[in-house]
Write a protein that holds these residues in place. Structure first.
Motif, PDB file in Angstrom:
ATOM      1  N   SER A  46      96.817  85.386  50.426  1.00  0.00           N
ATOM      2  CA  SER A  46      96.275  85.211  49.075  1.00  0.00           C
ATOM      3  C   SER A  46      95.805  86.579  48.599  1.00  0.00           C
ATOM      4  O   SER A  46      95.515  87.466  49.408  1.00  0.00           O
ATOM      5  CB  SER A  46      95.136  84.185  49.052  1.00  0.00           C
ATOM      6  OG  SER A  46      94.102  84.566  49.913  1.00  0.00           O
TER       7      SER A  46
ATOM      8  N   LYS B 226      93.180  89.020  46.872  1.00  0.00           N
ATOM      9  CA  LYS B 226      91.736  89.103  46.645  1.00  0.00           C
ATOM     10  C   LYS B 226      91.468  88.972  45.155  1.00  0.00           C
ATOM     11  O   LYS B 226      92.251  89.449  44.329  1.00  0.00           O
ATOM     12  CB  LYS B 226      91.183  90.418  47.188  1.00  0.00           C
ATOM     13  CG  LYS B 226      91.247  90.491  48.697  1.00  0.00           C
ATOM     14  CD  LYS B 226      90.690  91.793  49.225  1.00  0.00           C
ATOM     15  CE  LYS B 226      90.789  91.820  50.741  1.00  0.00           C
ATOM     16  NZ  LYS B 226      90.267  93.080  51.309  1.00  0.00           N
ATOM     17  N   LYS B 227      90.355  88.334  44.815  1.00  0.00           N
ATOM     18  CA  LYS B 227      90.056  87.992  43.414  1.00  0.00           C
ATOM     19  C   LYS B 227      90.131  89.188  42.468  1.00  0.00           C
ATOM     20  O   LYS B 227      90.787  89.123  41.437  1.00  0.00           O
ATOM     21  CB  LYS B 227      88.687  87.335  43.324  1.00  0.00           C
ATOM     22  CG  LYS B 227      88.390  86.751  41.974  1.00  0.00           C
ATOM     23  CD  LYS B 227      87.092  85.984  41.960  1.00  0.00           C
ATOM     24  CE  LYS B 227      86.857  85.383  40.598  1.00  0.00           C
ATOM     25  NZ  LYS B 227      85.660  84.555  40.579  1.00  0.00           N
ATOM     26  N   LYS B 228      89.488  90.294  42.812  1.00  0.00           N
ATOM     27  CA  LYS B 228      89.508  91.468  41.928  1.00  0.00           C
ATOM     28  C   LYS B 228      90.919  92.023  41.779  1.00  0.00           C
ATOM     29  O   LYS B 228      91.314  92.458  40.700  1.00  0.00           O
ATOM     30  CB  LYS B 228      88.568  92.552  42.448  1.00  0.00           C
ATOM     31  CG  LYS B 228      87.121  92.240  42.237  1.00  0.00           C
ATOM     32  CD  LYS B 228      86.238  93.381  42.674  1.00  0.00           C
ATOM     33  CE  LYS B 228      84.779  93.062  42.451  1.00  0.00           C
ATOM     34  NZ  LYS B 228      83.908  94.161  42.839  1.00  0.00           N
TER      35      LYS B 228
ATOM     36  N   TYR C 250      93.707  90.309  42.048  1.00  0.00           N
ATOM     37  CA  TYR C 250      94.471  89.354  41.254  1.00  0.00           C
ATOM     38  C   TYR C 250      94.226  89.580  39.766  1.00  0.00           C
ATOM     39  O   TYR C 250      95.158  89.618  38.971  1.00  0.00           O
ATOM     40  CB  TYR C 250      94.084  87.928  41.650  1.00  0.00           C
ATOM     41  CG  TYR C 250      94.801  86.860  40.869  1.00  0.00           C
ATOM     42  CD1 TYR C 250      96.128  86.549  41.131  1.00  0.00           C
ATOM     43  CD2 TYR C 250      94.152  86.159  39.860  1.00  0.00           C
ATOM     44  CE1 TYR C 250      96.789  85.576  40.417  1.00  0.00           C
ATOM     45  CE2 TYR C 250      94.799  85.179  39.139  1.00  0.00           C
ATOM     46  CZ  TYR C 250      96.120  84.889  39.421  1.00  0.00           C
ATOM     47  OH  TYR C 250      96.779  83.925  38.703  1.00  0.00           O
ATOM     48  N   GLN C 251      92.955  89.766  39.398  1.00  0.00           N
ATOM     49  CA  GLN C 251      92.623  89.999  37.991  1.00  0.00           C
ATOM     50  C   GLN C 251      93.288  91.275  37.482  1.00  0.00           C
ATOM     51  O   GLN C 251      93.821  91.314  36.382  1.00  0.00           O
ATOM     52  CB  GLN C 251      91.108  90.066  37.813  1.00  0.00           C
ATOM     53  CG  GLN C 251      90.441  88.731  38.034  1.00  0.00           C
ATOM     54  CD  GLN C 251      88.926  88.813  38.138  1.00  0.00           C
ATOM     55  OE1 GLN C 251      88.369  89.890  38.293  1.00  0.00           O
ATOM     56  NE2 GLN C 251      88.273  87.675  38.074  1.00  0.00           N
TER      57      GLN C 251
ATOM     58  N   LYS D 110     100.303  82.852  41.304  1.00  0.00           N
ATOM     59  CA  LYS D 110      99.015  82.322  41.731  1.00  0.00           C
ATOM     60  C   LYS D 110      98.409  83.267  42.745  1.00  0.00           C
ATOM     61  O   LYS D 110      99.061  84.187  43.232  1.00  0.00           O
ATOM     62  CB  LYS D 110      99.209  80.945  42.355  1.00  0.00           C
ATOM     63  CG  LYS D 110      99.792  79.927  41.389  1.00  0.00           C
ATOM     64  CD  LYS D 110     100.050  78.635  42.090  1.00  0.00           C
ATOM     65  CE  LYS D 110     100.766  77.693  41.133  1.00  0.00           C
ATOM     66  NZ  LYS D 110     101.310  76.553  41.810  1.00  0.00           N
ATOM     67  N   GLN D 111      97.167  83.027  43.089  1.00  0.00           N
ATOM     68  CA  GLN D 111      96.534  83.844  44.116  1.00  0.00           C
ATOM     69  C   GLN D 111      97.178  83.593  45.477  1.00  0.00           C
ATOM     70  O   GLN D 111      97.090  84.423  46.354  1.00  0.00           O
ATOM     71  CB  GLN D 111      95.032  83.589  44.162  1.00  0.00           C
ATOM     72  CG  GLN D 111      94.315  84.304  43.035  1.00  0.00           C
ATOM     73  CD  GLN D 111      92.827  84.154  43.119  1.00  0.00           C
ATOM     74  OE1 GLN D 111      92.297  83.153  42.675  1.00  0.00           O
ATOM     75  NE2 GLN D 111      92.170  85.129  43.698  1.00  0.00           N
TER      76      GLN D 111
ATOM     77  N   HIS E 130      94.726  94.609  49.706  1.00  0.00           N
ATOM     78  CA  HIS E 130      94.371  93.719  48.609  1.00  0.00           C
ATOM     79  C   HIS E 130      94.708  92.256  48.902  1.00  0.00           C
ATOM     80  O   HIS E 130      94.590  91.410  48.023  1.00  0.00           O
ATOM     81  CB  HIS E 130      95.060  94.144  47.317  1.00  0.00           C
ATOM     82  CG  HIS E 130      94.605  95.470  46.821  1.00  0.00           C
ATOM     83  ND1 HIS E 130      93.416  95.650  46.142  1.00  0.00           N
ATOM     84  CD2 HIS E 130      95.169  96.700  46.929  1.00  0.00           C
ATOM     85  CE1 HIS E 130      93.272  96.929  45.851  1.00  0.00           C
ATOM     86  NE2 HIS E 130      94.318  97.587  46.319  1.00  0.00           N
TER      87      HIS E 130
END
Length: 106
Positions: A23, A25-27, A29-30, A43-44, A78
């Motif tokens: 997956s 990482k949130k940052k 992905y943004q 998707k993540q 990442h």
């Protein structure tokens, strides 16, 4: 030289286990979604389909599934490797070491 060999070793091991579920990482992905040409349906949850060494500047890069027309490259640092992967601990150790190294050199 030691770092290059370590990268080569982990890349060879990763290639044996491809595809690898991961997956983003949130940052990361943004950031990825803001880039021109990024697949907005990505998707993540992703799958690593290839890996290679981009040298000291980029470290280990992963090719992840996404748009069929365009490969998506992302640094291994990442990604979060799924716990079921036999290399998850080894990859996590690489990531921690790489992040510390990057922080040291700014």
């Amino acid at each position: 030289m030691k770092q290059e060999q370590e990268n080569k070793d982990i890349i060879e091991e990763m290639k044996k286990y491809l595809p690898i579920p991961a997956s983003i990482k949130k940052k990361s992905y943004q950031f990825l979604m803001q880039q021109e040409g990024a697949n907005p349906n990505l998707k993540q949850e992703v799958t690593i389909i290839d890996v290679f060494d981009s040298g000291d500047v980029g470290g280990i890069l992963c090719v992840i599934n996404g748009n069929k027309d365009k490969a998506i490259f992302i640094s291994l640092t990442h990604l979060i490797i799924k716990k079921g992967c036999p290399l998850s601990d080894k990859i996590a150790a690489y990531q921690r070491k790489r992040i510390r190294r990057l922080q040291r050199y700014g």
